[in-house]
Design a protein around this motif. Sequence first.
Motif, PDB file in Angstrom:
ATOM      1  N   PHE A 194     -12.702   6.072  -4.585  1.00  0.00           N
ATOM      2  CA  PHE A 194     -12.325   5.477  -3.305  1.00  0.00           C
ATOM      3  C   PHE A 194     -13.531   5.153  -2.433  1.00  0.00           C
ATOM      4  CE2 PHE A 194     -12.025  10.120  -2.866  1.00  0.00           C
ATOM      5  CZ  PHE A 194     -12.857  10.351  -1.783  1.00  0.00           C
TER       6      PHE A 194
ATOM      7  N   CYS B  43      -7.342  -4.574  -6.714  1.00  0.00           N
ATOM      8  CA  CYS B  43      -6.079  -4.941  -6.070  1.00  0.00           C
ATOM      9  C   CYS B  43      -5.744  -6.405  -6.348  1.00  0.00           C
ATOM     10  CB  CYS B  43      -6.155  -4.720  -4.563  1.00  0.00           C
ATOM     11  SG  CYS B  43      -6.105  -2.990  -4.043  1.00  0.00           S
TER      12      CYS B  43
ATOM     13  N   VAL C 159      -3.386   4.096  -9.493  1.00  0.00           N
ATOM     14  CA  VAL C 159      -4.442   4.419  -8.535  1.00  0.00           C
ATOM     15  C   VAL C 159      -5.814   4.080  -9.099  1.00  0.00           C
ATOM     16  CG1 VAL C 159      -3.077   6.291  -7.534  1.00  0.00           C
ATOM     17  CG2 VAL C 159      -4.706   6.806  -9.369  1.00  0.00           C
TER      18      VAL C 159
ATOM     19  N   LEU D 210      -2.239   4.509  -3.865  1.00  0.00           N
ATOM     20  CA  LEU D 210      -3.537   4.851  -3.287  1.00  0.00           C
ATOM     21  C   LEU D 210      -3.702   6.362  -3.197  1.00  0.00           C
ATOM     22  CD1 LEU D 210      -3.235   2.485  -0.169  1.00  0.00           C
ATOM     23  CD2 LEU D 210      -3.883   1.854  -2.509  1.00  0.00           C
TER      24      LEU D 210
ATOM     25  N   GLN E 110      -8.316   3.104   1.457  1.00  0.00           N
ATOM     26  CA  GLN E 110      -7.875   2.057   0.532  1.00  0.00           C
ATOM     27  C   GLN E 110      -6.727   1.208   1.099  1.00  0.00           C
ATOM     28  OE1 GLN E 110      -6.986   4.760  -2.749  1.00  0.00           O
ATOM     29  NE2 GLN E 110      -8.835   4.105  -3.835  1.00  0.00           N
TER      30      GLN E 110
ATOM     31  N   SER F 142       0.855  -1.198   0.000  1.00  0.00           N
ATOM     32  CA  SER F 142       0.000   0.000   0.000  1.00  0.00           C
ATOM     33  C   SER F 142       0.879   1.231   0.000  1.00  0.00           C
ATOM     34  CB  SER F 142      -0.894  -0.008   1.250  1.00  0.00           C
ATOM     35  OG  SER F 142      -0.111  -0.246   2.421  1.00  0.00           O
TER      36      SER F 142
END
Length: 296
Positions: free
Chosen positions: A202, A212, A198, A225, A230, A11
């Motif tokens: 969101f 993902c 990205v 992100l 996220q 992340s």
Amino acid sequence: MQIRPTRPRRSVLYVPAANEKALAKVPSLACDCVVVDLEDAVAPAQKVVARERMRDFVAARGEGGPEIVVRVNALSSEWGNADLLAAREARPDAILLPKVETARDVLEANDVLDETEARASLWLWAMIETPRAMLNIGAIAALGRDRGARLACLVAGTNDLVKETGVLATPDRRYLVPWLMQIVLAARAGGLDALDGVRNDFSDLDAFGAECGEGRDMGFDGKTLIHPAQIGPANTAFSPSAEAVAEALAIRAAFALPENAASGVISLDGKMVERLHLDQAERLLAKADLGKDQTR
């Protein structure tokens, strides 16, 4: 030049350098990496202020916490050179170069870092976000095998790829997938990490989690992100499964046996296992924070 560290980059959160409140929250976040952004997330009128806030933030970082990367403005812009010099002096973990189109773009930044006593472990990351970058990606990624270069990671800039090419940004990213796979392939050829682009929406975390998972299955090491919400889904998707960790530990233990010390190939649970599988196992375990060491 030091050996690049193997570390989790599941992340990777962009945080605007001009946003003091967002920067103040960073120590409480569970992301693996924070990109302090001087580029797209900062309006022209705030560029100088953002640069100073970046300096203060990096200077105040404590032990542990997420990896800190600074995204500078393009070196061809009016802010780029000053950003690069400021980031060099601030000494984050890495500097993210936007709009990289040729290997020369990376080498020019590399030369600036080499002009001073910037520590050997100050790495460069490259945004791949233009058609020209895609055409030159092999030469760019090859710098990962050059011990004199600092390149450690390729980052997919999907928003700019959509803008620059005019492809339709569908929910399943069908028109972007060939380029995303090319980024992964180039990164692996260069011994680099690769980060997926990205997702702008969101609010739908289920859809984000699915994206993902698709990025993980394509071979990406993590995802960039734009919102703290996220972080959790990205960490879950890109974490090695319990089964994968158990298998990697078994491979490590098998090759550690005295009778296998000189073996290139062994049998494990009815399968042929080579030392390349041991290398893969050690990389997975390092990203699961179970590595014998943190280098490769």
